[in-house]
Design a protein around this motif. Structure first.
Motif, mmCIF file in Angstrom:
data_model
loop_
_atom_site.group_PDB
_atom_site.id
_atom_site.type_symbol
_atom_site.label_atom_id
_atom_site.label_comp_id
_atom_site.label_asym_id
_atom_site.label_seq_id
_atom_site.Cartn_x
_atom_site.Cartn_y
_atom_site.Cartn_z
ATOM 1 N N LEU A 118 2.622 -4.573 7.805
ATOM 2 C CA LEU A 118 2.252 -3.400 7.437
ATOM 3 C C LEU A 118 0.940 -2.726 8.066
ATOM 4 N N PRO A 119 0.064 -3.474 8.136
ATOM 5 C CA PRO A 119 -1.145 -2.663 9.042
ATOM 6 C C PRO A 119 -0.658 -2.018 10.275
ATOM 7 N N ARG A 122 1.446 1.147 9.569
ATOM 8 C CA ARG A 122 1.222 2.206 8.586
ATOM 9 C C ARG A 122 1.682 3.488 9.110
ATOM 10 N N ARG A 123 1.455 3.867 10.161
ATOM 11 C CA ARG A 123 1.946 5.262 10.728
ATOM 12 C C ARG A 123 3.311 5.881 10.385
ATOM 13 N N ALA A 200 -5.006 6.888 9.231
ATOM 14 C CA ALA A 200 -4.367 5.494 9.747
ATOM 15 C C ALA A 200 -4.873 5.252 11.280
#
Length: 203
Positions: A118-119, A122-123, A200
């Motif tokens: 997920l991190p 994110r974009r 982000a």
């Protein structure tokens, strides 16, 4: 040490699933809408399947309480394959070394998903979320083909209202105002997208 693969590589028959999910995006939207309309007819295969398990016939496209949900489901089914390309490309872009390092630290599959996938994605997730929202604002073909804005105007979304007022009611002034409202909404959404993408990148 056992090699840790990306989440998308752990699925069995990945190619078959990708083909199945992308298939609606390869068909023109009008064709997909017609297929969905046949499937959701009162005497269609979906109601036949429900009847086989004892569920009464459902007015998917003719009931005021179900038509909006049915249109949303159809639009999602048509668009999910297109947006899947961006998400899978993003997943494949994550270096496997991150998953291997997380596994060495004792992170399980769920923890690796929340802490790595997920991190780092994110974009593309933000892009898909906002772009899909914008595309649904201009949703037109399924509404025109399947419901004509009915029943009782429940599925008369903004894009269909613009068409209806301009070409069917010969009221270009109201249609122009609605078009300006739609344009303003899309500008706001795109501005929010760029702000979220910038955040982000900085985080």
């Amino acid at each position: 040490m056992r090699r840790i693969q990306r989440p998308v590589q752990n699925l069995p028959a990945t190619g078959v699933w990708r083909t199945f999910v992308f298939l609606p995006a390869a068909v023109p939207m009008t064709g997909s809408a017609v297929v969905c309309g046949i499937a959701l007819r009162p005497d269609g295969p979906v109601n036949a399947a429900l009847a086989s398990v004892g569920i009464h016939q459902q007015p998917f496209l003719t009931g005021q309480g179900q038509v909006v949900g049915s249109i949303i489901l159809i639009a999602s089914w048509i668009g999910v394959g297109y947006w899947m390309i961006f998400l899978i490309a993003g997943l494949n872009d994550i270096p496997a070394v991150y998953y291997e390092a997380a596994a060495i630290d004792g992170a399980g599959p769920l923890r690796r998903f929340w802490s790595v996938t997920l991190p780092l994605r994110r974009r593309p997730l933000l892009f898909v979320l906002v772009a899909d929202t914008v595309s649904n604002f201009v949703l037109f073909a399924p509404v025109q083909i399947l419901t004509g804005g009915g029943p009782q105007g429940k599925s008369s979304f903004l894009m269909y209202e613009i068409f209806h007022n301009s070409f069917e009611l010969s009221d270009p002034h109201t249609a122009a105002v609605e078009l300006l409202v739609l344009f303003a909404l899309m500008i706001v959404i795109v501005a929010v997208q760029f702000r979220l993408l910038r955040s982000a990148e900085e985080s």
